[in-house]
Design an enzyme around this catalytic site. Structure first.
Site, short mmCIF file in Angstrom:
data_model
loop_
_atom_site.label_atom_id
_atom_site.label_comp_id
_atom_site.label_asym_id
_atom_site.label_seq_id
_atom_site.Cartn_x
_atom_site.Cartn_y
_atom_site.Cartn_z
N ASP A 1 48.22 50.34 40.45
CA ASP A 1 49.40 50.54 40.53
C ASP A 1 49.66 52.00 39.62
OD1 ASP A 1 52.01 49.44 40.19
OD2 ASP A 1 51.02 47.34 39.94
N VAL B 1 52.17 41.52 45.16
CA VAL B 1 51.22 40.72 46.14
C VAL B 1 49.72 39.77 45.51
CG1 VAL B 1 51.74 42.75 48.39
CG2 VAL B 1 50.02 42.94 46.19
C1 PRP Z 1 44.50 45.45 38.67
C2 PRP Z 1 43.76 45.94 39.31
C3 PRP Z 1 43.38 46.97 38.51
C4 PRP Z 1 44.65 47.22 38.01
C5 PRP Z 1 45.74 48.57 37.76
O1 PRP Z 1 43.64 43.74 37.87
O2 PRP Z 1 42.73 45.08 39.76
O3 PRP Z 1 42.34 46.50 37.37
O4 PRP Z 1 45.47 45.80 37.44
O5 PRP Z 1 46.59 48.72 37.55
P1 PRP Z 1 47.24 50.02 36.90
O6 PRP Z 1 47.11 51.10 38.33
O7 PRP Z 1 49.08 50.06 36.71
O8 PRP Z 1 46.35 50.22 35.42
P2 PRP Z 1 44.10 43.08 36.65
O9 PRP Z 1 44.94 43.78 34.99
O10 PRP Z 1 45.62 42.70 37.34
O11 PRP Z 1 43.69 42.59 36.40
P3 PRP Z 1 43.08 41.38 37.53
O12 PRP Z 1 41.90 42.18 38.12
O13 PRP Z 1 42.07 40.45 36.31
O14 PRP Z 1 44.19 40.37 38.54
#
Ligand code: PRP
Length: 199
Positions: free
Chosen positions: A118, A168
């Site tokens: 992201d 998503v």
């Molecule tokens: C999501 C994904 C990445 C991060 C990416 O994890 O798995 O680790 O966000 O986001 P960024 O590029 O903005 O840093 P999340 O924090 O949603 O945790 P999860 O996998 O436990 O749902």
């Protein structure tokens, strides 16, 4: 935890809670097909090497386990968990290690497995963290890349799908810890049913 996620088309159907609706963005069949291609790409680069997959909890769990079974050859895996501080829907850039790796990655061919790229702030932190541990090779595979959200100057070596900036869920991705178990990658929409239905 939950962040902004992204999407495109098809049918909107009710979600599990009032006011939440999902529509399939990438079907499980397309995901599985793309995984086979990603596994081939990775094995083309590392045909005989033992691969050490590192999954970033929790979103990458299904992606890692499905990819591991497509890779063939010698494969091991480990998991770590990180958390970003902030509102819960946006990264602040601060990342905290919640669960460290179980085994050393020194001298190993490491493939970091992420469900979604992201802002890139998490991956930037992770790459620094892993590089200090002196792996032989360090590569990144992501299922979804929300390119227009990028803040950090990072990229994946292998990407499943580039997606638009929509929220998503499914195939490991959550909203408030829910929807991870949906087989497809879907867009989550909020609002009244009449507003959410698109066809
Ligand atoms: C999501 C994904 C990445 C991060 C990416 O994890 O798995 O680790 O966000 O986001 P960024 O590029 O903005 O840093 P999340 O924090 O949603 O945790 P999860 O996998 O436990 O749902």
């Amino acid at each position: 935890m939950t962040k902004k996620r992204a999407a495109s088309s098809t049918k909107t159907r009710p979600g599990h809670r009032p006011g939440e609706f999902i529509r399939v963005l990438i079907s499980d069949a397309r995901v599985k097909l793309r995984l086979k291609q990603l596994a081939k790409e990775i094995r083309r680069d590392f045909p005989t090497e033992a691969l050490h997959l590192i999954g970033v909890l929790k979103g990458s769990v299904f992606f890692l386990t499905d990819l591991a079974r497509e890779l063939g050859g010698e494969v091991s895996f480990d998991f770590l968990s990180v958390s970003s501080y902030g509102s819960g829907t946006d990264s602040t850039g601060e990342v905290k290690l919640i669960k460290d790796l179980d085994v050393s990655i020194e001298g190993k061919t490491v493939i970091v497995v992420e469900d979604i790229l992201d802002t890139g702030l998490t991956l930037k932190y992770l790459l620094r963290f892993f590089e200090e541990k002196k792996p032989k090779h360090l590569r990144v595979v992501v299922l979804l890349d929300k390119v227009e959200r990028r803040i950090a100057d990072v990229r994946a070596d292998y990407t499943g799908f580039a997606i638009p900036n929509e929220f998503v869920v499914g195939y490991g991705l959550d909203f408030d810890e829910r929807y991870r178990n949906l087989p497809d990658v879907s867009v989550l929409q909020f609002g009244s049913r009449s507003k959410a239905i698109t066809e």
